[in-house]
Design an enzyme around this catalytic site. Structure first.
Site, PDB file in Angstrom:
ATOM      1  CE  LYS A 114      -2.963   0.652   3.126  1.00 55.74           C
ATOM      2  NZ  LYS A 114      -3.546   1.871   2.552  1.00 55.74           N
ATOM      3  CB  ILE A 432     -13.425 -15.696   4.967  1.00 55.60           C
ATOM      4  CG1 ILE A 432     -12.147 -16.386   5.445  1.00 55.60           C
ATOM      5  CG2 ILE A 432     -13.353 -14.227   5.327  1.00 55.60           C
ATOM      6  CD1 ILE A 432     -11.977 -16.462   6.946  1.00 55.60           C
ATOM      7  NE  ARG A 516      -8.911  -4.666  -7.298  1.00 54.04           N
ATOM      8  CZ  ARG A 516     -10.199  -4.947  -7.447  1.00 54.04           C
ATOM      9  NH1 ARG A 516     -10.630  -5.565  -8.508  1.00 54.04           N
ATOM     10  NH2 ARG A 516     -11.061  -4.598  -6.506  1.00 54.04           N
ATOM     11  CG  HIS A 696      -4.882 -13.746  -2.129  1.00 57.54           C
ATOM     12  ND1 HIS A 696      -4.725 -14.148  -0.825  1.00 57.54           N
ATOM     13  CD2 HIS A 696      -5.681 -12.658  -2.096  1.00 57.54           C
ATOM     14  CE1 HIS A 696      -5.400 -13.325  -0.031  1.00 57.54           C
ATOM     15  NE2 HIS A 696      -5.989 -12.421  -0.773  1.00 57.54           N
TER      16      HIS A 696
HETATM   17  N1  GLN Z   1     -16.799 -11.916   4.011  1.00 56.80           N
HETATM   18  C1  GLN Z   1     -16.061 -11.402   2.918  1.00 56.80           C
HETATM   19  C2  GLN Z   1     -15.844 -12.485   1.866  1.00 56.80           C
HETATM   20  O1  GLN Z   1     -15.693 -13.603   2.222  1.00 56.80           O
HETATM   21  C3  GLN Z   1     -14.724 -10.872   3.351  1.00 56.80           C
HETATM   22  C4  GLN Z   1     -13.950 -10.310   2.173  1.00 56.80           C
HETATM   23  C5  GLN Z   1     -12.678  -9.608   2.549  1.00 56.80           C
HETATM   24  O2  GLN Z   1     -12.173  -9.770   3.621  1.00 56.80           O
HETATM   25  N2  GLN Z   1     -12.130  -8.835   1.648  1.00 56.80           N
HETATM   26  O3  GLN Z   1     -15.790 -12.227   0.702  1.00 56.80           O
HETATM   27 ZN    ZN Z   2     -10.162 -10.955   3.698  1.00 61.83          ZN
END
Ligand code: GLN
Ligand code: ZN
Length: 757
Positions: A114, A432, A516, A696
């Site tokens: 960043k 997540i 991007r 990623h």
């Molecule tokens: N809950 C979101 C997802 O799973 C979190 C995304 C993120 O942290 N950038 O896409």
């Molecule tokens: Zn994340």
């Protein structure tokens, strides 16, 4: 007074550079065609700036990917793994920017970081012990000459020597100070060359001067410029700073032989104070950054004139400028065709900021500034009462008391109650939030937005996706499930659209990294929740399973950090307004039977102030409470999760614990798990899910690999506090890799559970 800008956006009004570059990456166009687009953008920007009346027009602010990477190539600081590929110059450059996989080899890209406190990312140059720093490129000279060909004598812009050496990553045993002589020689040669080419000014960008500097830093900075500046021919050198004030090195900056100093009067809290206390050197030009280069609101001429009047007490040699490069704002309002004029008239993107500089020039040059048409129009605009005020929300914020930020009972009591309630296995496995946003999801959303399909058809489709996702997770054997976030395009825009007070732009793209771009929504008025935002999806998903279904929200700090904020109220006030709205959603989810709620704060660390002394008062003192307020009203048995996209929070570890979530998940797989030691040393209280694999990349991690990661974690974290999950959301991945990866994850968790616990 003359005018100047630090840099102009290079992506093109309609992101032409992005599209051309991506075509080039796909081999659909040639290098010549890409160069042609680049040249058109440069030439368009040049005439735009010229026609606006701008006096000092920058060149070399153009880049195919990133200015830091350009500087590394200019200075021959290119790791051999890229040059060894034997590609063309342009392709070697792109290999360093994006990695290369092909017949010439297989190399990863340089690291990306960043850029200070912005959402822009730069490529981190690598310097090894044998790196031979010297002037090796011609791009700045070529672009200067190109503009000269159109009869414009530009002000070339290059990242300065100090900032370059400070931001580089040192791979060997040598450090920045070992490269002073070589680096200074290269810059000195660069200045001489510009002098020969007839440049009047060269701008050296030194944003690292606004960071906390110790004696060694100041020494490095002085040593470099004591060597660079003598013997530079006729060219004048501008030391350009931005993103803050130069309180640690103001004296050195003034005593070095620069011809101009560029200071930031927008974000530089102490800039004016420094000048009032120390004066400004008579032999230098002050480039005064008074037009905000980061936000999109119209400049308030009355307040700007107050600053200029103060400055005039110390110097007469002032150039009006922007606070930072205009790279951080969108290009032009001309393409915002759908936005109502009542909003638009308050906005200034890059092109409109050029007009503001021209306006300010006219006003300051006039004998009766306050009588100028420009001034009168501007003060009329700023005296209008702004729509979007919500007194109820404001009152709620003022009435918040300390008790509102505290959740009861305390953490350990809640932990006990929740263990009892959920009876999850040790090392519970979860994700997540998002699942792959496959082509069918994007196509349906597009069809719905364009009116091709009805709302009920769209919702029927989303329900079907949710049902499939829940079945898949049960099949895989995850312990805490998610609905998959198929209804969301983006984790901020989705909520913005459900909140009153937000407005959305059509073409306000800002470069984030390489090709991007992001399009941050704009906070216009006071924020309130117009309607429940996620309840129906989470509740539906919960009906499909007996396992706990996590509700999924974005937190107030992240929503704020990824928007264009207001300037008429404080960030704290805005964060608390958003917190009020998200809290309503949290309580609604709880009331509707959702027992685990995740509030993502992906961007919490992003806006941490650059100077340590400002961390608390300017940020953490309201950011952490805003998060706490979101969940302080839930029952003890409701479990609150949060998620962050990085693990670089060792220095604010106490504050993270102080968010008082029950569980936090974060990225850990790419940062070699060092954060685990920090958690242990600090006796971290919150339960943790450090990502066990990197989402990623499309790679499928093996079960053994994940088991090894879990075992490493167990050396530092007690089993009863450890969760097993990927790094981040899965929305950018495909099902092909997601399904086997998650199966390996669950099986790894089960096996370690059986072996250890
Ligand atoms: N809950 C979101 C997802 O799973 C979190 C995304 C993120 O942290 N950038 O896409
Ligand atoms: Zn994340």
């Amino acid at each position: 007074m003359n005018t100047s800008i630090i840099g102009y956006p290079r992506i093109g009004n309609l992101r032409e550079l992005k599209f051309a570059s991506e075509k080039y990456f796909r081999r659909e166009i040639t290098a010549e065609e890409l160069e042609k687009t680049a040249k058109e953008i440069r030439s368009y920007n040049l005439s735009l700036q010229k026609n606006s009346g701008l006096d000092l027009i920058p060149s070399n602010d153009f880049s195919f990917y990133d200015g830091m990477l350009d500087t590394a190539f200019l200075l021959n600081a290119v790791p051999a793994r890229y040059t060894f590929l034997g590609l063309s110059e342009l392709d070697t450059y792109f290999a360093a920017a994006r990695g290369y996989q092909g017949k010439n080899g297989d190399v990863k890209a340089l690291a990306m970081k960043k850029w200070y406190n912005t959402n822009y990312h730069y490529m981190v140059p690598e310097i090894d012990d044998d790196t031979d720093i010297r002037l090796a490129g011609t791009k700045p000279f070529d672009l200067f000459s190109e503009a000269l060909g159109s009869s414009v004598k530009t002000k070339p812009v290059i990242i300065g020597a100090y900032t370059f050496l400070k931001l580089a990553r040192y791979k060997g045993t040598k450090k920045a100070s070992d490269f002073i002589e070589q680096t200074a020689a290269a810059y000195s040669q660069l200045l001489k060359r510009f002098s020969e080419l007839g440049a009047e000014w060269v701008q050296l960008d030194e944003p690292s001067l606004v960071m906390d500097m110790n004696a060694a830093d100041i020494q490095l900075f002085s040593a470099l410029y004591e060597r660079i500046l003598p013997d530079r021919g006729a060219v004048k050198v501008l030391a350009q700073t931005y993103f803050g004030d130069v309180r640690d090195c103001f004296k050195e900056l003034c005593s070095l032989d620069f011809d101009g100093i560029g200071l930031d009067f927008v974000e530089g809290k102490k800039t004016l104070e420094l000048i009032n206390a120390n004066g400004f050197p008579k032999d230098k030009v002050l480039f005064a950054g008074v037009v905000n280069g980061k936000n999109i609101w119209r400049n308030n001429y009355a307040s700007t004139l107050l600053v200029i009047d103060e400055l005039k007490k110390h110097t007469t040699d002032i150039v009006l400028s922007t606070s930072c490069s205009l790279l951080h704002v969108p290009c032009t309002l001309a393409n915002e065709t759908k936005l109502a004029e009542s909003y638009k008239k308050h906005f200034a993107y890059a092109e409109e900021k050029l007009a503001e500089l021209a306006g300010l020039k006219k006003i300051t040059d006039s004998e009766y500034p306050l009588l100028t048409e420009e001034y009168r129009r501007n003060s009329a605009l700023h005296s209008e009462t702004r729509s979007g005020r919500n007194d109820a929300v404001r009152e709620k914020v003022t009435k918040l008391t300390d008790g509102d930020f505290v959740r009861f009972p305390d953490f350990s009591e809640r932990e006990r109650i929740q263990k009892e309630r959920f009876r999850l296995p040790v090392l519970p496995a979860t994700t997540i939030g998002s699942f792959p946003q496959t082509a069918d999801v994007k196509a349906k959303r597009k069809a719905f937005r364009s009116g091709e399909i009805s709302e009920s058809d769209y919702e029927f489709f989303i329900e079907k996706k949710i049902a499939e996702c829940v079945a898949l997770q049960e099949d895989i054997g995850l312990d805490v499930l998610v609905h998959g976030e198929f209804e969301r395009n983006d984790m901020v825009e989705y909520f913005g659209e459900c909140l009153d007070g937000y407005i959305f732009t059509e073409k306000a793209w800002v470069q984030s990294y390489g090709t991007r771009c992001v399009k941050p929504p704009v906070i216009w008025g006071d924020i309130s929740r117009a309607k429940p935002m996620t309840v129906k999806w989470s509740v539906y998903a919960q009906t499909l399973t007996d396992k706990p279904m996590k509700g999924m929200l974005t937190g107030p700090v992240t929503i704020l950090n990824w928007s264009f904020p207001r300037e008429d109220i404080s960030l704290r006030e805005s964060a608390l307004q958003i917190a009020l709205a998200i809290r309503e959603e949290v309580l609604d989810l709880e009331a509707n039977g959702i027992s685990i709620i995740q509030v993502d704060e992906a961007a919490l660390r992003e806006k941490l102030p650059l100077r340590k002394s400002d961390w608390r008062s300017d940020y953490l003192d309201w950011a952490i409470p805003a998060f706490r307020y979101v969940h302080s009203g839930v029952k003890p048995e409701t479990q609150i999760h949060t998620h962050m996209c990085y693990s670089e929070f060792a220095d604010i570890i106490r504050d993270i614990d102080d968010m008082d979530a029950d569980v936090i998940t974060f990225e850990a797989s790419r940062s070699d798990l060092t954060i685990l030691d920090v958690l242990k040393e600090n006796d971290f209280r919150t339960e943790v899910g450090p990502g066990v694999y990197d989402i990623h990349s499309p790679r499928v991690p093996s079960k053994e690999e994940i088991k090894a990661a879990i075992k490493k974690m167990l050396e530092r974290i007690p089993a009863k506090k450890l969760w097993i999950n990927p790094d981040c959301g899965l929305k950018t991945r495909g099902n092909e890799e997601t399904v086997p990866s998650l199966k390996n994850l669950v099986n790894a968790a089960i096996e370690v559970r059986n072996e250890n616990c």
